[in-house]
Design a protein around this motif. Structure first.
Motif, mmCIF file in Angstrom:
data_model
loop_
_atom_site.group_PDB
_atom_site.id
_atom_site.type_symbol
_atom_site.label_atom_id
_atom_site.label_comp_id
_atom_site.label_asym_id
_atom_site.label_seq_id
_atom_site.Cartn_x
_atom_site.Cartn_y
_atom_site.Cartn_z
ATOM 1 N N LEU A 354 -20.639 35.922 11.592
ATOM 2 C CA LEU A 354 -19.286 35.338 11.606
ATOM 3 C C LEU A 354 -18.215 36.417 11.638
ATOM 4 C CD1 LEU A 354 -19.196 32.354 9.065
ATOM 5 C CD2 LEU A 354 -19.372 32.272 11.563
ATOM 6 N N LYS A 355 -17.110 36.076 12.305
ATOM 7 C CA LYS A 355 -15.962 36.995 12.332
ATOM 8 C C LYS A 355 -14.876 36.427 11.425
ATOM 9 C CE LYS A 355 -17.333 39.678 15.971
ATOM 10 N NZ LYS A 355 -18.764 39.531 15.668
ATOM 11 N N THR A 361 -9.454 28.400 5.826
ATOM 12 C CA THR A 361 -9.233 26.954 5.690
ATOM 13 C C THR A 361 -10.353 26.354 4.838
ATOM 14 O OG1 THR A 361 -10.487 26.628 7.719
ATOM 15 C CG2 THR A 361 -8.078 26.753 7.933
ATOM 16 N N VAL A 362 -11.210 27.230 4.285
ATOM 17 C CA VAL A 362 -12.348 26.741 3.481
ATOM 18 C C VAL A 362 -12.258 27.303 2.056
ATOM 19 C CG1 VAL A 362 -13.888 26.499 5.459
ATOM 20 C CG2 VAL A 362 -13.819 28.665 4.220
ATOM 21 N N ARG A 393 -22.996 23.129 7.255
ATOM 22 C CA ARG A 393 -22.041 22.482 8.182
ATOM 23 C C ARG A 393 -20.758 23.300 8.309
ATOM 24 N NH1 ARG A 393 -24.236 17.822 6.075
ATOM 25 N NH2 ARG A 393 -22.796 17.686 4.334
ATOM 26 N N ILE A 394 -20.258 23.771 7.153
ATOM 27 C CA ILE A 394 -18.999 24.533 7.176
ATOM 28 C C ILE A 394 -19.177 25.849 7.945
ATOM 29 C CG2 ILE A 394 -17.275 25.693 5.722
ATOM 30 C CD1 ILE A 394 -17.874 23.499 3.579
ATOM 31 N N ILE A 395 -20.304 26.520 7.711
ATOM 32 C CA ILE A 395 -20.575 27.789 8.413
ATOM 33 C C ILE A 395 -20.612 27.554 9.927
ATOM 34 C CG2 ILE A 395 -22.412 29.502 8.848
ATOM 35 C CD1 ILE A 395 -22.986 29.303 5.752
ATOM 36 N N ASN A 396 -21.266 26.464 10.330
ATOM 37 C CA ASN A 396 -21.328 26.166 11.757
ATOM 38 C C ASN A 396 -19.946 25.820 12.316
ATOM 39 O OD1 ASN A 396 -24.063 26.724 11.978
ATOM 40 N ND2 ASN A 396 -24.653 24.657 11.366
ATOM 41 N N SER A 397 -19.107 25.154 11.499
ATOM 42 C CA SER A 397 -17.731 24.848 11.931
ATOM 43 C C SER A 397 -16.918 26.125 12.098
ATOM 44 C CB SER A 397 -17.025 23.951 10.916
ATOM 45 O OG SER A 397 -17.647 22.711 10.854
ATOM 46 N N ILE A 398 -17.139 27.086 11.194
ATOM 47 C CA ILE A 398 -16.420 28.367 11.315
ATOM 48 C C ILE A 398 -16.864 29.061 12.608
ATOM 49 C CG2 ILE A 398 -15.984 30.637 10.274
ATOM 50 C CD1 ILE A 398 -16.585 29.314 7.505
ATOM 51 N N ALA A 399 -18.180 29.028 12.861
ATOM 52 C CA ALA A 399 -18.703 29.664 14.084
ATOM 53 C C ALA A 399 -18.128 29.002 15.334
ATOM 54 C CB ALA A 399 -20.232 29.589 14.083
ATOM 55 N N GLY A 401 -15.226 27.749 15.552
ATOM 56 C CA GLY A 401 -13.777 27.924 15.579
ATOM 57 C C GLY A 401 -12.989 26.749 15.030
ATOM 58 N N LYS A 402 -13.695 25.778 14.435
ATOM 59 C CA LYS A 402 -12.982 24.612 13.874
ATOM 60 C C LYS A 402 -12.421 24.902 12.490
ATOM 61 C CE LYS A 402 -15.973 21.442 16.357
ATOM 62 N NZ LYS A 402 -17.379 21.061 16.225
ATOM 63 N N GLU A 403 -13.012 25.883 11.814
ATOM 64 C CA GLU A 403 -12.506 26.319 10.508
ATOM 65 C C GLU A 403 -12.341 27.835 10.570
ATOM 66 O OE1 GLU A 403 -11.762 24.333 7.994
ATOM 67 O OE2 GLU A 403 -13.044 22.539 8.146
ATOM 68 N N GLN A 404 -11.501 28.352 9.632
ATOM 69 C CA GLN A 404 -11.311 29.800 9.576
ATOM 70 C C GLN A 404 -11.682 30.344 8.195
ATOM 71 O OE1 GLN A 404 -7.845 28.729 11.296
ATOM 72 N NE2 GLN A 404 -9.280 28.679 13.016
ATOM 73 N N ILE A 405 -12.050 31.601 8.170
ATOM 74 C CA ILE A 405 -12.381 32.244 6.895
ATOM 75 C C ILE A 405 -11.816 33.668 6.888
ATOM 76 C CG2 ILE A 405 -14.683 33.061 7.668
ATOM 77 C CD1 ILE A 405 -15.610 32.243 4.738
ATOM 78 N N SER A 406 -11.188 34.024 5.751
ATOM 79 C CA SER A 406 -10.613 35.371 5.634
ATOM 80 C C SER A 406 -11.728 36.370 5.351
ATOM 81 C CB SER A 406 -9.594 35.408 4.492
ATOM 82 O OG SER A 406 -10.268 35.281 3.257
#
Ligand code: ZN
Length: 489
Positions: A354-355, A361-362, A393-399, A401-406
């Motif tokens: 993940l980048k 957003t999580v 599910r959240i990790i896949n959403s981040i991958a 681009g539906k969610e973001q993580i700092s």
């Protein structure tokens, strides 16, 4: 160290806050295997349950002395303390030295536990290596007036003991229940009462495993070793005693009786019991035709098995149930566990790639809190797994681009996932196992060439790469967006 860990104590029949005798050190004793046969499905649940507890206590910062014994003498064919020692019998049938039998199956046990990700205990004492301690313990019980001699054997006097203590307090029985539940076997018995149990047995002439004692050449009763060895390595009082529910009576009840008779008090403060594995609702047993060894399980060579199941699938399957629930083994359940495990490992791989974004957003603290709360609630591994799956599910959403993580959150998420998936649940990623460090970059290179080939509509080269990889056990998956994944088959 103050923790919020709650453990279900069989002795009090309640969940109790875990408070060890010493603030930093925990002493834990678990009844280990009897080494007269190949390790089987029945060995997996206690091993994995107490491995989970061992790992979690260490993660909480305790120094844990985990003692798990090897029963290589004294476990008889019949539970009524009569008959032939199981290892002696196997040795006689196969014309081996008894210690050859014990060593062979001990090695096999270690190999399979290692495959299952079960950490070795801190001390693994053998019953046959602690005969002196056991003889001393018999003397103490005898001197305290709770044992009697009969034809060179020494028996524990349950009636006498029950006048001062409660025989049956762990399993919630009284002496009348015990009397009803004890079968008198055929033939002569040296015992005063059927529920009395052997501390020392005089060996018959043909019995190979025998040691001198003040009473006779013989061998210790099975229950004795755990009391002798737990006292030796953990002291007269220690924190946790564990084992399978099937050992609660008579084995653990007898251990308590021996401690109380010899020392005047209980040894273990928390008694923890894992529930059993059933197969199609039935107990596992040789006579039922559903006795599955770990070798058969991992290779799929048993009539009841539709396929092989990998060690991590089996571990994941066991952790998906709470250790105090029954767990029914079926091909359907194992296949579901295989899928679940695979999804979790894929998400861990995605997490590694993940980048980070500017902001999140999580809420990563949610995962940490849920995992901690679950483990503190009597080691609820199914709740930990459920929290992890929400995060798959959240990790896949981040991958996607539906969610973001700092970047700070991403670092924390990787830390929490690694801690729970690998350190505490004790899983390994079998998908990347056997692949050394060079395989991943080499695969990146090969897939880049294949992507270029496809971009140039060079289909023969793209197909050649896919087919050749397939021949060496690597499957390439083409994604809709043109990217490619690979996995070892
Ligand atoms: Zn034991």
């Amino acid at each position: 160290m103050a923790t919020k860990l709650m453990l279900y104590n069989t002795l009090s029949r309640t969940k109790e806050v875990f408070r060890p005798i010493n603030e930093q050190h925990v002493g834990m004793y678990v009844c280990g295997p009897t080494v007269y046969g190949d390790p089987h499905l029945g060995h997996t649940r206690p091993a994995i349950t107490f491995d989970l507890l061992f790992r979690y206590l260490k993660a909480l910062g305790y120094k844990v002395r985990y003692v798990r014994n090897i029963t290589d003498v004294g476990h008889l064919e019949h539970d009524a303390d009569e008959g032939e020692d199981k290892i002696t019998k196997k040795a006689r049938l196969e014309q081996l030295e008894p210690m050859e039998v014990a060593q062979y199956y001990t090695n096999r046990y270690h190999t399979f536990m290692d495959k299952l990700g079960v950490l070795p205990p801190s001390i693994e004492p053998h019953a046959s290596g602690h005969i002196i301690e056991q003889v001393e313990l018999v003397k103490r019980i005898f001197d305290a007036g709770y044992a009697y001699e009969s034809n060179g054997s020494i028996y524990f006097d349950v009636t006498k003991y029950n006048e001062s203590f409660h025989y049956g307090k762990l399993s919630g029985r009284n002496l009348d229940d015990v009397l009803v539940g004890t079968h008198e076997i055929d033939g002569q018995s040296d015992k005063r009462n059927s529920y009395d149990f052997a501390l020392w047995k005089k060996a018959q002439p043909e019995h190979i495993m025998r040691w001198p004692s003040p009473w006779s050449d013989g061998f210790p009763g099975w229950h004795l070793e755990c009391t002798a060895m737990s006292t030796k390595y953990l002291g007269e009082q220690f924190d946790i005693h564990g084992g399978g529910m099937d050992l609660m009576f008579p084995h653990h009840e007898c251990e308590i009786a021996q401690s109380c008779a010899a020392l005047g008090h209980d040894s273990a403060r928390y008694w923890i019991h894992n529930n059993m594995i059933t197969i199609g609702g039935q107990k596992m047993g040789k006579s039922l035709g559903n006795f599955i060894t770990l070798e058969q399980l991992f290779t799929g060579t048993h009539d009841k098995l539709e396929q092989a199941y990998s060690p991590m699938t089996v571990r994941f399957f066991i952790l998906q149930a709470h250790y105090r629930s029954t767990l029914d083994f079926s091909n359907e359940a194992l296949k579901a566990a295989e899928k679940g495990y695979d999804r979790l490992m894929k998400a861990v791989e995605v997490l590694g790639k993940l980048k980070a974004s500017e902001s999140s957003t999580v809420d990563v603290a949610d995962l940490r809190t849920r995992c901690e709360d679950a483990m503190n609630d009597d080691l609820s591994s199914p709740m930990v797994i459920s929290a992890l799956f929400d995060w798959v599910r959240i990790i896949n959403s981040i991958a996607d681009g539906k969610e973001q993580i700092s970047s700070a959150d991403l670092e924390e998420l990787r830390r929490v996932v690694n801690l729970y998936v690998f350190d505490i649940l004790g899983l390994r990623n079998e998908r990347t196992e056997g692949a050394d460090d060079k395989v991943a970059p080499l695969m990146d290179m090969i897939l880049e060439i294949r992507r270029n080939a496809k971009a140039n509509k060079d289909w023969p080269t793209a197909d050649l790469i896919r087919n050749r990889l397939s021949e060496v056990g690597i499957r390439v998956k083409d994604n809709k967006d043109g990217s490619m994944d690979w996995e070892q088959i």
